[in-house]
Design a protein around this motif. Structure first.
Motif, PDB file in Angstrom:
ATOM      1  N   LEU A   1       3.119   9.193  -6.489  1.00  0.00           N
ATOM      2  CA  LEU A   1       3.700  10.515  -6.281  1.00  0.00           C
ATOM      3  C   LEU A   1       4.875  10.744  -7.225  1.00  0.00           C
ATOM      4  CD1 LEU A   1       3.093  12.794  -4.130  1.00  0.00           C
ATOM      5  CD2 LEU A   1       5.093  11.949  -2.911  1.00  0.00           C
ATOM      6  N   ILE A   2       5.771   9.762  -7.282  1.00  0.00           N
ATOM      7  CA  ILE A   2       6.945   9.877  -8.152  1.00  0.00           C
ATOM      8  C   ILE A   2       6.521   9.929  -9.619  1.00  0.00           C
ATOM      9  CG2 ILE A   2       9.026   8.657  -8.943  1.00  0.00           C
ATOM     10  CD1 ILE A   2       9.299   7.567  -6.074  1.00  0.00           C
ATOM     11  N   GLY A   3       5.524   9.119  -9.976  1.00  0.00           N
ATOM     12  CA  GLY A   3       5.054   9.077 -11.357  1.00  0.00           C
ATOM     13  C   GLY A   3       4.453  10.387 -11.834  1.00  0.00           C
TER      14      GLY A   3
ATOM     15  N   GLY B   1       0.812  -1.213   0.000  1.00  0.00           N
ATOM     16  CA  GLY B   1       0.000   0.000   0.000  1.00  0.00           C
ATOM     17  C   GLY B   1       0.841   1.256   0.000  1.00  0.00           C
ATOM     18  N   TYR B   2       1.853   1.285   0.843  1.00  0.00           N
ATOM     19  CA  TYR B   2       2.733   2.457   0.901  1.00  0.00           C
ATOM     20  C   TYR B   2       3.445   2.650  -0.428  1.00  0.00           C
ATOM     21  CZ  TYR B   2       6.042   5.850   2.697  1.00  0.00           C
ATOM     22  OH  TYR B   2       6.763   7.002   2.893  1.00  0.00           O
ATOM     23  N   SER B   3       3.929   1.557  -0.999  1.00  0.00           N
ATOM     24  CA  SER B   3       4.668   1.643  -2.264  1.00  0.00           C
ATOM     25  C   SER B   3       3.785   2.179  -3.385  1.00  0.00           C
ATOM     26  CB  SER B   3       5.198   0.262  -2.647  1.00  0.00           C
ATOM     27  OG  SER B   3       6.114  -0.208  -1.684  1.00  0.00           O
ATOM     28  N   ARG B   4       2.537   1.771  -3.396  1.00  0.00           N
ATOM     29  CA  ARG B   4       1.615   2.246  -4.426  1.00  0.00           C
ATOM     30  C   ARG B   4       1.453   3.764  -4.345  1.00  0.00           C
ATOM     31  NH1 ARG B   4      -1.914  -1.025  -3.262  1.00  0.00           N
ATOM     32  NH2 ARG B   4      -3.259   0.218  -1.886  1.00  0.00           N
TER      33      ARG B   4
ATOM     34  N   LEU C   1       2.521   9.849   3.699  1.00  0.00           N
ATOM     35  CA  LEU C   1       2.094   8.656   2.974  1.00  0.00           C
ATOM     36  C   LEU C   1       1.815   7.480   3.901  1.00  0.00           C
ATOM     37  CD1 LEU C   1       4.537   8.728  -0.081  1.00  0.00           C
ATOM     38  CD2 LEU C   1       2.089   9.213  -0.113  1.00  0.00           C
ATOM     39  N   ARG C   2       2.284   7.565   5.138  1.00  0.00           N
ATOM     40  CA  ARG C   2       2.123   6.460   6.080  1.00  0.00           C
ATOM     41  C   ARG C   2       0.730   6.389   6.677  1.00  0.00           C
ATOM     42  NH1 ARG C   2       7.522   6.312   9.805  1.00  0.00           N
ATOM     43  NH2 ARG C   2       6.397   4.513  10.624  1.00  0.00           N
TER      44      ARG C   2
END
Length: 328
Positions: A204-206, A196-199, A219-220
């Motif tokens: 955000l990066i994308g 979930g965090y990675s998504r 994001l946490r």
């Protein structure tokens, strides 16, 4: 007597690596790096079992810089393990050199993680750290070429180990021999391996947005929505998360709260205009109402904080299933 500086996470492997060197009368210094994605609590607790205290180093800024464009990309989630490990060894090497140490070590085990701890990956990490010849991996040393500390007699190679693969049985047997019984499970060390965090992070990066320490912490918590106009909305799920969201509120954000109804703290962050008539603010008000105790269709008044003047919007709560398409 040799002095070795180790990257210490507090897990069983790093405990055993340190203990193997201590058995050879090597003076061990433990280095624990922290970022918004992993902390030091586990390492501090584990080091107590060795009678040591790790030096805690905040790696947030260089780690975030690396995370924006990792040379070797991401793993299964948002974990740039090769670049992260090389970064830690690079900083550990500088500390070692500054303090007159002899070599570096870690608890990495050949093949334990197929992508980040295979032979090629270990070689990449060592080479790109800048300290290739001085990195010893005591648990898998017998399966790897001798390093300079081994060749120069700072450690006895025959007393190291040749562990490999994903089984932890050899480590557990060695821990029992050393009398180490209270050690953490191998899971749960880094948020970047959490799906979930990675998504959220990759979204955000994308979008080409800068990942800051504040963003990483935000994001946490909460439910995250990307609104039609590009703004990001964070909706607290409980009192603890509401308090975190409140602490992370900063200039340029708006905070929304249902008036007269129990409900979450809701943070609306740029991009997106703060004008009351902006579509993102209307959409944010609907989501705020819908995650309060209002029932679908109920009229709600939503207070908007973060503007010089008072702003109160009137909207209706909707069924949460109607909002699923906006959730990150």
């Amino acid at each position: 007597m040799a002095v070795a500086y180790g990257i210490f996470s507090g897990g069983l492997d790093s405990l055993l690596a340190a203990r193997l060197l201590m058995e050879q009368d090597v003076t061990v210094r433990l280095l624990t790096f922290t970022t918004p994605f992993f902390g030091a609590e586990r390492a501090v607790n584990s080091a107590n079992g060795l009678g040591l205290a790790p030096e805690i180093i905040d790696l947030t800024e260089p780690h975030l810089e690396m995370l924006r464009n990792p040379k070797h990309g991401f793993g299964r989630f948002a974990n740039p393990c090769l670049d992260c490990h090389a970064l830690m060894f690079r900083h550990a090497g500088r500390i070692m050199a500054r303090n007159g140490g002899d070599f570096l070590f870690s608890g990495e085990v050949l093949g334990q993680r197929p992508k980040s701890q295979n032979r090629r990956a270990l070689d990449i990490v060592a080479r790109e750290s800048g300290w290739e010849e001085l990195i010893l991996r005591p648990l898998s040393a017998l399966n790897l070429p001798p390093t300079r500390p081994e060749r120069e007699g700072l450690v006895r190679r025959e007393l190291l180990r040749g562990f490999s693969g994903r089984t932890r049985k050899p480590q557990m047997e060695l821990a029992a021999r050393f009398g180490l019984r209270d050690y953490p499970s191998p899971a749960g060390g880094c948020l970047l391996t959490d799906p979930g965090y990675s998504r959220r992070l990759k979204e955000l990066i994308g979008r080409g947005l800068i990942v800051t320490a504040r963003e990483a912490r935000l994001l946490r918590v909460g439910r995250h929505f990307r609104l039609t106009g590009g703004s990001r909305l964070v909706v607290g799920r409980n009192q603890a998360e509401n308090e975190v969201i409140d602490r992370l509120f900063e200039s340029g954000d708006l905070m929304l709260k249902a008036i007269g109804l129990p409900g979450p703290q809701v943070l609306l962050s740029p991009p997106g205009s703060a004008r009351p008539e902006h579509p993102d603010l209307d959409q944010a008000a609907v989501i705020t109402a819908s995650y309060s105790d209002a029932v679908p269709g109920q009229t709600c008044r939503i207070e908007v904080l973060g503007r010089p003047e008072e702003v109160i919007l009137t909207t209706r709560a909707v069924d949460k299933e109607n909002l699923a398409g906006l959730m990150i």
